[in-house]
Design a protein around this motif. Sequence first.
Motif, short mmCIF file in Angstrom:
data_model
loop_
_atom_site.label_atom_id
_atom_site.label_comp_id
_atom_site.label_asym_id
_atom_site.label_seq_id
_atom_site.Cartn_x
_atom_site.Cartn_y
_atom_site.Cartn_z
N VAL A 221 -0.76 8.19 -0.42
CA VAL A 221 -0.70 9.33 -1.34
C VAL A 221 -0.04 10.54 -0.68
CG1 VAL A 221 -2.68 8.55 -2.70
CG2 VAL A 221 -3.04 10.14 -0.80
N SER B 35 -9.04 3.69 1.04
CA SER B 35 -8.66 3.77 2.46
C SER B 35 -8.12 2.42 2.92
CB SER B 35 -9.87 4.14 3.32
OG SER B 35 -10.29 5.45 3.01
N THR C 137 -4.99 -0.38 -7.72
CA THR C 137 -6.22 0.37 -7.66
C THR C 137 -6.16 1.50 -8.68
OG1 THR C 137 -5.24 1.55 -5.79
CG2 THR C 137 -6.80 -0.20 -5.26
N SER D 131 -7.90 4.27 -8.47
CA SER D 131 -7.93 5.52 -7.71
C SER D 131 -7.69 5.17 -6.25
CB SER D 131 -9.26 6.26 -7.90
OG SER D 131 -10.33 5.44 -7.52
N PRO D 132 -7.24 6.13 -5.45
CA PRO D 132 -6.89 5.84 -4.05
C PRO D 132 -8.06 5.27 -3.25
CG PRO D 132 -6.01 7.97 -4.70
CD PRO D 132 -6.94 7.53 -5.80
N GLU E 108 0.87 -1.17 0.00
CA GLU E 108 0.00 0.00 0.00
C GLU E 108 0.91 1.22 0.00
OE1 GLU E 108 -2.99 -0.65 -0.58
OE2 GLU E 108 -4.05 -1.69 1.02
N THR F 290 -5.00 7.06 3.06
CA THR F 290 -5.43 7.05 1.67
C THR F 290 -4.25 6.54 0.85
OG1 THR F 290 -6.92 8.90 2.08
CG2 THR F 290 -6.36 8.45 -0.22
N VAL F 291 -4.47 5.43 0.14
CA VAL F 291 -3.36 4.73 -0.52
C VAL F 291 -3.73 4.29 -1.93
CG1 VAL F 291 -2.56 3.82 1.71
CG2 VAL F 291 -4.07 2.43 0.28
N ASN F 292 -2.71 3.94 -2.67
CA ASN F 292 -2.84 3.18 -3.90
C ASN F 292 -2.25 1.81 -3.61
OD1 ASN F 292 -3.97 5.02 -5.94
ND2 ASN F 292 -2.14 6.23 -5.47
N SER F 293 -2.98 0.76 -4.01
CA SER F 293 -2.51 -0.61 -3.80
C SER F 293 -1.77 -1.10 -5.04
CB SER F 293 -3.69 -1.55 -3.56
OG SER F 293 -4.41 -1.16 -2.42
#
Length: 151
Positions: free
Chosen positions: A23, A133, A128, A130-131, A20, A138-141
């Motif tokens: 952002v 939770s 992902t 878009s970001p 993860e 708040t992340v990108n996987s």
Amino acid sequence: MSEKLRDQLVGAWKLHSYVEIPVDGSEPFYPMGEKPMGIIMYTPDGYMSAQLMKPGRAPFAVNDFYEGTLEEYKAAGSTYIAYTGPFKVNEQNRTLTHSMFISLFPNWMGQTQPRVVSIEGDVLTLGTASPISSKGKTVNSKLVWHRAQPE
């Protein structure tokens, strides 16, 4: 002409890594540990199933799934991701969506989630679009899978 994305996806893939990436620029983290376990499968008739888990999960004290304690269920549920349903590919844009017909996480039920996808040889990378939770951030996987080989 290159092979269709859908045809490239079909089959079973073993999870190699799952990270993860916040952002906000803070340190990436590994929600299922640095050596996660998992399988994702895509069938020729348009269904997919994903199962991911953190290795080393503790067994329940009683050998009965329906007799676990709240603590055991919490530990098991927080170290496992599972969902299944139809998938769709847009060949022109080389995009992928997963629709959650069944999910361990009830909030995903009925959702269709876009994925960033790339395949290079026997390596599938999913992310992902878009970001989201995850663990309060708040992340990108980013998940990297290797094509499963018969054992």
